[in-house]
Design a protein around this motif. Structure first.
Motif, PDB file in Angstrom:
ATOM      1  N   ALA A   1       0.711  -1.440  -0.270  1.00  0.00           N
ATOM      2  CA  ALA A   1       0.150   0.264   0.319  1.00  0.00           C
ATOM      3  C   ALA A   1       0.745   1.375   0.306  1.00  0.00           C
ATOM      4  N   SER A   2       1.917   1.230   0.964  1.00  0.00           N
ATOM      5  CA  SER A   2       2.979   2.011   0.306  1.00  0.00           C
ATOM      6  C   SER A   2       3.717   2.568  -0.663  1.00  0.00           C
ATOM      7  N   LEU A   3       4.003   1.656  -1.815  1.00  0.00           N
ATOM      8  CA  LEU A   3       4.128   1.490  -3.013  1.00  0.00           C
ATOM      9  C   LEU A   3       3.640   3.284  -3.534  1.00  0.00           C
ATOM     10  N   PRO A   4       4.579   3.877  -3.888  1.00  0.00           N
ATOM     11  CA  PRO A   4       4.542   5.330  -4.752  1.00  0.00           C
ATOM     12  C   PRO A   4       4.201   4.746  -5.600  1.00  0.00           C
ATOM     13  N   GLU A   5       3.466   6.030  -7.070  1.00  0.00           N
ATOM     14  CA  GLU A   5       2.945   5.883  -8.235  1.00  0.00           C
ATOM     15  C   GLU A   5       4.610   5.030  -8.743  1.00  0.00           C
ATOM     16  N   PRO A   6       4.680   4.351 -10.056  1.00  0.00           N
ATOM     17  CA  PRO A   6       5.410   3.717 -10.745  1.00  0.00           C
ATOM     18  C   PRO A   6       6.542   5.099 -11.116  1.00  0.00           C
ATOM     19  N   PRO A   7       8.242   5.237 -11.225  1.00  0.00           N
ATOM     20  CA  PRO A   7       8.533   6.388 -11.833  1.00  0.00           C
ATOM     21  C   PRO A   7       8.364   6.198 -13.196  1.00  0.00           C
TER      22      PRO A   7
END
Length: 67
Positions: free
Chosen positions: A41-47
């Protein structure tokens, strides 16, 4: 490197390490069940550039049992 790239790479690394830990003997299942979803859930938007232009993660084959 973009600011979110570092966070993304670190979180993916931690998820991988958690998966390796889950395969060890005497792994704490409660820890894995708690930390795994929290990390995901803490994954940011992919680069930018991680996926090809126009990629839609919701577009794909139907899964067995899915509607």
């Amino acid at each position: 490197m973009c600011p979110d790239c570092d966070d993304f790479a670190r979180t993916v690394l931690l998820l991988g390490q958690l998966a390796l830990y889950a395969d060890t003997l005497d792994a704490d299942d409660s820890f894995i069940e708690t930390v795994g979803p929290s990390l995901a859930a803490s994954l940011p938007e992919p680069p930018p550039g991680t996926f090809p232009p126009g990629y839609d993660p919701t577009d794909g084959p139907d899964y067995p049992g899915g509607s």
